[in-house]
Enzyme design. Sequence first.
Site, PDB file in Angstrom:
ATOM      1  N   LYS A  56       0.836  -1.211   0.000  1.00 10.09           N
ATOM      2  CA  LYS A  56       0.000   0.000   0.000  1.00 10.09           C
ATOM      3  C   LYS A  56       0.868   1.258   0.000  1.00 10.09           C
ATOM      4  O   LYS A  56       0.674   2.161  -0.834  1.00 10.09           O
ATOM      5  CB  LYS A  56      -0.945  -0.008   1.215  1.00 10.09           C
ATOM      6  CG  LYS A  56      -1.932  -1.160   1.218  1.00 10.09           C
ATOM      7  CD  LYS A  56      -2.939  -1.054   2.338  1.00 10.09           C
ATOM      8  CE  LYS A  56      -2.327  -1.240   3.716  1.00 10.09           C
ATOM      9  NZ  LYS A  56      -1.770  -2.614   3.915  1.00 10.09           N
ATOM     10  N   THR A  57       1.809   1.342   0.924  1.00  5.64           N
ATOM     11  CA  THR A  57       2.681   2.517   1.001  1.00  5.64           C
ATOM     12  C   THR A  57       3.540   2.642  -0.249  1.00  5.64           C
ATOM     13  O   THR A  57       3.685   3.736  -0.817  1.00  5.64           O
ATOM     14  CB  THR A  57       3.586   2.432   2.245  1.00  5.64           C
ATOM     15  OG1 THR A  57       2.764   2.333   3.415  1.00  5.64           O
ATOM     16  CG2 THR A  57       4.478   3.647   2.353  1.00  5.64           C
ATOM     17  N   ASP A 108      -1.027   6.889   6.295  1.00  2.52           N
ATOM     18  CA  ASP A 108      -0.955   5.468   6.628  1.00  2.52           C
ATOM     19  C   ASP A 108      -1.851   5.188   7.841  1.00  2.52           C
ATOM     20  O   ASP A 108      -1.926   6.000   8.772  1.00  2.52           O
ATOM     21  CB  ASP A 108       0.495   5.088   6.936  1.00  2.52           C
ATOM     22  CG  ASP A 108       0.699   3.587   6.941  1.00  2.52           C
ATOM     23  OD1 ASP A 108      -0.141   2.863   6.375  1.00  2.52           O
ATOM     24  OD2 ASP A 108       1.720   3.132   7.488  1.00  2.52           O
ATOM     25  N   THR A 137      -5.840  -1.189   6.925  1.00  3.80           N
ATOM     26  CA  THR A 137      -6.004  -2.638   7.004  1.00  3.80           C
ATOM     27  C   THR A 137      -7.415  -3.001   7.433  1.00  3.80           C
ATOM     28  O   THR A 137      -7.762  -4.177   7.482  1.00  3.80           O
ATOM     29  CB  THR A 137      -5.007  -3.242   8.014  1.00  3.80           C
ATOM     30  OG1 THR A 137      -5.188  -2.609   9.293  1.00  3.80           O
ATOM     31  CG2 THR A 137      -3.575  -3.044   7.565  1.00  3.80           C
ATOM     32  N   ARG A 201       6.438  -8.200   2.933  1.00  2.56           N
ATOM     33  CA  ARG A 201       7.428  -7.654   3.872  1.00  2.56           C
ATOM     34  C   ARG A 201       7.824  -8.714   4.903  1.00  2.56           C
ATOM     35  O   ARG A 201       9.006  -8.870   5.221  1.00  2.56           O
ATOM     36  CB  ARG A 201       6.860  -6.410   4.558  1.00  2.56           C
ATOM     37  CG  ARG A 201       7.810  -5.760   5.553  1.00  2.56           C
ATOM     38  CD  ARG A 201       7.275  -4.434   6.050  1.00  2.56           C
ATOM     39  NE  ARG A 201       5.954  -4.552   6.639  1.00  2.56           N
ATOM     40  CZ  ARG A 201       4.867  -3.926   6.188  1.00  2.56           C
ATOM     41  NH1 ARG A 201       4.942  -3.136   5.139  1.00  2.56           N
ATOM     42  NH2 ARG A 201       3.700  -4.079   6.794  1.00  2.56           N
TER      43      ARG A 201
END
Length: 432
Positions: A56-57, A108, A137, A201
């Site tokens: 997303k980031t 975020d 999320t 990640r």
Amino acid sequence: MPATMLPPLPQRLRPKTLDEYIGQKHLVAPEALLGSMIAGGNLSSLILWGPPGVGKTTLAEIIAATLGREFYTLSAVTSGVKEVREIIDRASQNSLFGGGKAPILFIDEIHRFNKAQQDSLLGCVEKGVLVLIGATTENPSFEVITPLLSRCQVFVLKPLGVDDLKELLNRAITQDVLLKTLDVQVKEEDALFRYSGGDGRRMLNILEMVVSKAQTDGNKKIIIDNAGVEKALLGSTTTYDKNGEMHYDIISAFIKSVRGSDPNAAVYYLARMLGGGEDPLFIARRLCILAAEDIGLANPNALLLANACYQIVHSIGMPESRIPLSETTIYLASSPKSNSAYLAIDNALQVAEKTFSAPVPLAIRNAPTSLMKDLGYSDGYKYAHDFPGHFAELEFMPEALKGTKFYSPAENPKEEAMKNHLRSLWKDKYEY
């Protein structure tokens, strides 16, 4: 540069362009909506909704770089209205004197902003002072205020699939500044992918941990296999992964324990979730669904308690929230069960889908005009409260559905009483 001085592997491999971006093809492919928006440079405010570690980031940064937009970033965990207004003022000044395209504000974990903080964004988004990209999320339908949500396009990001993880793993081994200098051989991927839970990640962090342990042990050849992953993770990660496969196993066990009327097992799995860092609001929402779906009319107070629990958890947070969550879990697990309301609406939806054009009986249509009255609207309607027992027999179903029964009372004391009452009213029409 020594390995100890390098940034973490996920940071080293962060893609800079859409060509390097792995996953989310349903969004960023040239023919997809977001992909075409980026290609055309016609970007509107948007919400990126998906689990951690799916990009997303990174996607927000790539969008800004691709479009050449000024990029501001805030974390909803550490920022408030003051920081938002400062960025809005800066963006307004740049727009006033620069004449360029609206900058991008990336927030975020936008679901952590309260109503006042989200309200502060409305004006600038509406006027186009800046383009908002929010990452969350949590389901934005629950966590983002309606006025802001209506001004944003929501894009759903999915956990990385096996092919995506394989591509990311291969890139790490062949292109990372450190790993490409080492003799890394992948023999088994199952454990690596399983523990990552679709989180890129996390997979890279586990890979880095396995490599680091092998180097510490003095191994020249670094073998990636299931045993090595398990050994590297031993003691360094909780068994419960709130974003991976274990998340679904534990929440499934929790739900089935409540449905199966075992308060002891239910509280145990509640503890597993809370101890593993599960979002207490997620648990509270599941309890609300449980109360309606599995307890229902056998104990209507269950839904009231579950809703009250959600509001309390939302207000007080952890660790205190563990107590109302425990109370509600035990109450729901100990309650009589019924899924009659759940079955009734699902049955009705199936029939309604096939009979959407079925006309409503004239007697129960509204008649606000004289023309409607002349056409017979509301003619023959009986106001129930004018009759003994507050009941007057009338046909409420469309002609084609006369006598169709969707609700069948379950066998429990409350619905038994409801069944007897309905049977006394509709003895000649429905079989209760």
